[in-house]
Design a protein around this motif. Structure first.
Motif, short mmCIF file in Angstrom:
data_model
loop_
_atom_site.label_atom_id
_atom_site.label_comp_id
_atom_site.label_asym_id
_atom_site.label_seq_id
_atom_site.Cartn_x
_atom_site.Cartn_y
_atom_site.Cartn_z
N LEU A 159 0.89 -1.16 0.00
CA LEU A 159 0.00 0.00 0.00
C LEU A 159 0.93 1.21 0.00
O LEU A 159 1.68 1.42 0.96
N PHE A 160 0.91 1.96 -1.09
CA PHE A 160 1.83 3.09 -1.21
C PHE A 160 1.07 4.40 -0.98
O PHE A 160 0.10 4.68 -1.67
N VAL A 161 1.55 5.19 -0.02
CA VAL A 161 0.91 6.49 0.25
C VAL A 161 1.87 7.59 -0.21
O VAL A 161 2.92 7.81 0.40
N GLY A 162 1.52 8.24 -1.29
CA GLY A 162 2.34 9.35 -1.80
C GLY A 162 1.76 10.66 -1.30
O GLY A 162 0.57 10.92 -1.48
N ILE A 163 2.61 11.46 -0.65
CA ILE A 163 2.12 12.74 -0.11
C ILE A 163 2.72 13.88 -0.93
O ILE A 163 3.95 14.02 -1.01
N SER A 164 1.87 14.67 -1.54
CA SER A 164 2.36 15.90 -2.16
C SER A 164 1.26 16.95 -1.97
O SER A 164 0.23 16.93 -2.66
N CYS A 165 1.50 17.83 -1.00
CA CYS A 165 0.45 18.80 -0.63
C CYS A 165 -0.07 19.55 -1.84
O CYS A 165 -1.26 19.76 -1.99
N GLY A 166 0.84 19.93 -2.73
CA GLY A 166 0.44 20.72 -3.89
C GLY A 166 0.06 19.86 -5.09
O GLY A 166 -0.15 20.39 -6.18
N LEU A 167 -0.01 18.55 -4.94
CA LEU A 167 -0.17 17.62 -6.08
C LEU A 167 0.84 18.02 -7.15
O LEU A 167 0.46 18.29 -8.30
N SER A 168 2.08 18.08 -6.77
CA SER A 168 3.03 18.70 -7.69
C SER A 168 4.40 18.05 -7.77
O SER A 168 5.12 18.28 -8.74
N ILE A 191 -2.18 11.63 -1.14
CA ILE A 191 -2.62 12.64 -0.16
C ILE A 191 -2.15 14.01 -0.65
O ILE A 191 -0.94 14.20 -0.91
N GLY A 192 -3.06 14.95 -0.78
CA GLY A 192 -2.68 16.30 -1.19
C GLY A 192 -3.83 17.26 -0.90
O GLY A 192 -4.90 16.83 -0.45
N PHE A 193 -3.61 18.53 -1.17
CA PHE A 193 -4.61 19.51 -0.71
C PHE A 193 -5.05 20.48 -1.81
O PHE A 193 -5.31 21.65 -1.56
N ASN A 194 -5.14 19.95 -3.02
CA ASN A 194 -5.73 20.68 -4.13
C ASN A 194 -6.77 19.78 -4.78
O ASN A 194 -6.62 18.56 -4.76
N PRO A 195 -7.78 20.40 -5.41
CA PRO A 195 -8.69 19.57 -6.19
C PRO A 195 -7.89 18.90 -7.33
O PRO A 195 -6.89 19.47 -7.80
N ALA A 196 -8.34 17.74 -7.76
CA ALA A 196 -7.58 16.97 -8.76
C ALA A 196 -7.29 17.78 -10.03
O ALA A 196 -6.19 17.69 -10.60
N HIS A 197 -8.25 18.60 -10.44
CA HIS A 197 -8.04 19.33 -11.71
C HIS A 197 -6.97 20.41 -11.57
O HIS A 197 -6.54 20.98 -12.57
N GLN A 198 -6.54 20.71 -10.35
CA GLN A 198 -5.48 21.70 -10.17
C GLN A 198 -4.11 21.06 -10.00
O GLN A 198 -3.14 21.74 -9.66
N ALA A 199 -4.00 19.76 -10.21
CA ALA A 199 -2.69 19.12 -10.11
C ALA A 199 -1.75 19.72 -11.16
O ALA A 199 -2.19 20.19 -12.22
N ALA A 250 -2.50 19.00 8.00
CA ALA A 250 -3.60 18.18 7.47
C ALA A 250 -3.10 16.78 7.08
O ALA A 250 -3.81 15.79 7.24
N THR A 251 -1.86 16.69 6.59
CA THR A 251 -1.28 15.37 6.28
C THR A 251 -1.26 14.52 7.53
O THR A 251 -1.64 13.35 7.55
N LYS A 252 -0.78 15.13 8.60
CA LYS A 252 -0.66 14.42 9.88
C LYS A 252 -2.06 13.99 10.37
O LYS A 252 -2.26 12.85 10.77
N ILE A 253 -2.99 14.89 10.27
CA ILE A 253 -4.35 14.59 10.73
C ILE A 253 -4.95 13.42 9.93
O ILE A 253 -5.40 12.42 10.50
N LEU A 254 -4.91 13.54 8.61
CA LEU A 254 -5.55 12.51 7.77
C LEU A 254 -4.93 11.14 7.99
O LEU A 254 -5.62 10.14 8.19
N LEU A 255 -3.59 11.10 7.95
CA LEU A 255 -2.94 9.79 8.04
C LEU A 255 -3.06 9.19 9.43
O LEU A 255 -3.24 7.99 9.58
N GLU A 256 -2.99 10.03 10.45
CA GLU A 256 -3.14 9.48 11.81
C GLU A 256 -4.54 8.91 12.00
O GLU A 256 -4.70 7.86 12.62
N ILE A 257 -5.53 9.59 11.46
CA ILE A 257 -6.90 9.07 11.62
C ILE A 257 -7.02 7.72 10.90
O ILE A 257 -7.53 6.74 11.45
#
Ligand code: F6P
Length: 592
Positions: A159-168, A191-199, A250-257
């Motif tokens: 299970l691979f979790v790729g984190i890029s806040c900016g989807l970038s 995991i990221g914090f933009n809508p998909a179309h803004q990648a 938010a990365t920490k929050i989401l993944l910890e939950i």
């Protein structure tokens, strides 16, 4: 930078949420310490805002909670049958550092229950990037793929979790693309914090994919649960693009939950439920509120840290356990964000590398900035400490408080500018005599007492709270030092393609000059030349960002040149006369 924007959002329409300027902090550069803290509070509170229209998913959106449940169930399956399986967390900069923090924390949980560790972390640039800024590897998708392949060799399920806040980050895009090509083994989660179309849709040298095209393929795979996207918007950062702040939280929050829910389902027979996830999210929201309820105390720290930086002295975090790791993480981002020297904000952890369990072991031989143990502090930092340096003790009731007292006494012999950030739960015995001793030695103490009946793991809440306090201290102090113009990183390092484009965009915005002219002047500042040679103009961004590693104040210099039409030499002497970058820039902008 190109982004595939199909639905124009409200303002700054060409920018994704993570790069937009936040209207709440437009005047942060002129604000007092207490107003800075108020603005940061307002920004952090935005993370939990609900129903901000149909364009953006938010933390509490149905789709986000549902996907979190689905991912938690995948983790549960692996935890129940870990043979030949791995859970890999990967990212660049703070995203990679949080991958390390989370992976280490949850492995520790497993060890306590006599289970083998199952979490692995990858950070672009390797372990040295845990404690220092290494932006260039972020641009390298092949490096990302290679590092993933290496640790997953022989595994049957990953299970691979790729984190890029900016989807970038191309590094993460390469890894996700690799997973999509091998769905028999790999299930990618983004995991990221933009809508998909803004990648980010910028061409990646040597690749046929962009981050945006990878996201689009993931969306296809997601329909059959062969990939997962968790990408709520949390609002623009307080300092534009500084994803270490809300993005990191938010990365920490989401993944910890997600991971806590999976652990509870596996080891305490508490099934993963929608309600459970929601409740846990509310607990984090309450943690943010609890933290800022002590805004006055945070303001004191921001003010004192700003004072230290203004007179060229240091901010020093002396921490224990995972809170110290957050201190190290906070310190590591000050260089790329504010152009800070490594000595400006330093972190130290009890036990040093001994307790860290990082894959490459002790890194002390790499240089003084990798001396992260309290012993290193005692040998290399303490002797030259004076009242202008601020020292922050960061610990919890569960740490060895007698050790904290000892260290506090040593520090107090050199400086009175000693402060403490301390967490305990209301179930703990009343403050010990030792705690009283520490408080007497300190100029200020931020004492957080948490309800032991609240949902969620207390340590996770203490960590988030500490992260918010330290982000406020380092950001606020640099703002007070004049390292921010409006709410932009004016002294940003241009050491990878994202930062290069961010810098060019900033120059355009502040000078009003066309992009080609801004880029030309930026390159002059990068290469320290008055005229660009053919060799330079025909080179690609990779070379430019490589060259930028050896230069300082690139963006301020370029901006002065653009605004006044002066030479690089003249810009240098202007900045020398006015070393507070914000003021140097403000004077010229006012004149022009
Ligand atoms: O390029 C440096 C940086 O901006 C760091 O500040 C940040 O932590 C890192 O990139 C990761 O960004 P992202 O999570 O958006 O890929």
């Amino acid at each position: 930078m190109l982004f595939c924007v199909s639905q124009a959002p409200d303002y700054e329409p060409t920018l994704p949420v993570s790069e937009k300027t936040n209207p709440l902090t437009r005047d942060i550069d002129q604000a007092s310490a207490s107003s800075i803290v108020k603005m940061l509070k307002a920004c952090d509170t935005q993370m939990f805002q609900e129903g901000a229209g149909r364009t953006y998913q938010r933390l509490f959106s149905d789709q986000v909670i549902t996907t979190m449940m689905e991912v938690a169930k995948r983790v549960e399956v692996i935890l129940k049958d870990p043979e030949d399986s791995l859970i890999v967390l990967s990212g660049c900069g703070t995203s990679g550092r949080l991958a390390f923090l989370l992976g280490s924390g949850f492995n520790k949980e497993l060890r306590k229950m006599n289970q083998n560790p199952i979490y692995f972390y990858i950070i672009a640039g390797g372990d040295r990037a845990l404690f220092s800024s290494q932006e260039a590897p972020e641009d390298d998708p092949h490096l990302g793929t290679l590092s993933l392949k290496k640790i997953c060799e022989g595994k049957k399920r990953v299970l691979f979790v790729g984190i890029s806040c900016g989807l970038s980050a191309p590094f993460v895009a390469g890894q996700l693309e690799f997973c999509l090509q091998h769905p028999d083994v790999y299930t990618p989660v983004l995991i990221g914090f933009n809508p998909a179309h803004q990648a980010r849709d910028e061409h990646i040298p040597g690749c046929s994919f962009t981050f945006c095209s990878v996201v689009q393929r993931m969306q296809e795979f997601a329909k059959s649960q062969k990939a997962f996207l968790i990408n709520p918007a949390v609002g623009p950062e307080a300092i534009s693009g500084s994803s270490r702040m809300k993005g990191g939280s938010a990365t920490k929050i989401l993944l910890e939950i997600v991971l806590s829910a999976a652990h509870a389902a596996t080891f305490s027979h508490t099934p993963v439920t929608y309600k459970g996830i929601l409740q846990h999210m509310r607990a984090y929201e309450a943690t943010v509120d609890m933290t800022y309820a002590q805004s006055e105390g945070i303001t004191t720290l921001v003010e004192a840290a700003g004072q230290s930086l203004r007179c060229g002295r240091s901010v020093c975090y002396l921490g224990w356990g995972s809170l110290a790791l957050l201190a190290l993480i906070d310190a590591s981002e000050c260089h790329p964000t504010f152009g800070a020297a490594y000595k400006d904000v330093r972190g130290f952890i009890n036990g040093g590398y001994r307790d860290l369990n990082n894959s490459e072991g002790a890194l002390t031989s790499l240089g003084p900035e990798f001396g992260i143990a309290h012993e290193d502090f005692l040998h290399s930092f303490l002797p030259s400490l004076n009242d202008q340096d601020i020292v922050l003790l960061i610990y919890t009731h569960s740490d060895d408080v007698s050790e904290v007292v000892k260290l506090a006494r040593r520090v107090r012999e050199k400086t009175s500018n000693l402060h403490a950030v301390y967490h305990q739960s209301d179930g703990d015995p009343a403050a010990s005599l030792q705690q009283e001793d520490i408080s007497k030695l300190c100029l200020s103490t931020l004492d957080f007492t948490w309800s032991s009946s609240a949902s969620g793991c207390l340590l996770h809440m203490w960590e988030l709270s500490t992260k918010l306090v330290l982000n406020a201290v380092s950001t606020g102090a640099h703002v007070l030092k004049g390292k921010i113009y409006r709410n932009h990183m004016i002294d940003v390092q241009v050491t990878n393609s994202k930062l290069y484009h961010r810098a060019t965009r900033l120059l355009q915005k502040l000078s009003g000059c066309p992009e080609p002219q801004c880029e030309e002047v930026l390159l002059k500042a990068v290469y320290q030349v008055e005229e660009l040679s053919m060799d330079i103009t025909s080179s690609d961004i990779t070379r430019h960002t490589h060259a930028a590693r050896n230069t300082t104040q690139v963006v301020p210099l370029a901006l002065v040149c653009l605004l006044t039409g002066c030479s690089l030499m003249e810009a240098k002497s202007h900045i020398k006369r006015q070393p507070i970058i914000r003021e140097a820039v403000a004077v010229i902008i006012d004149m022009s």
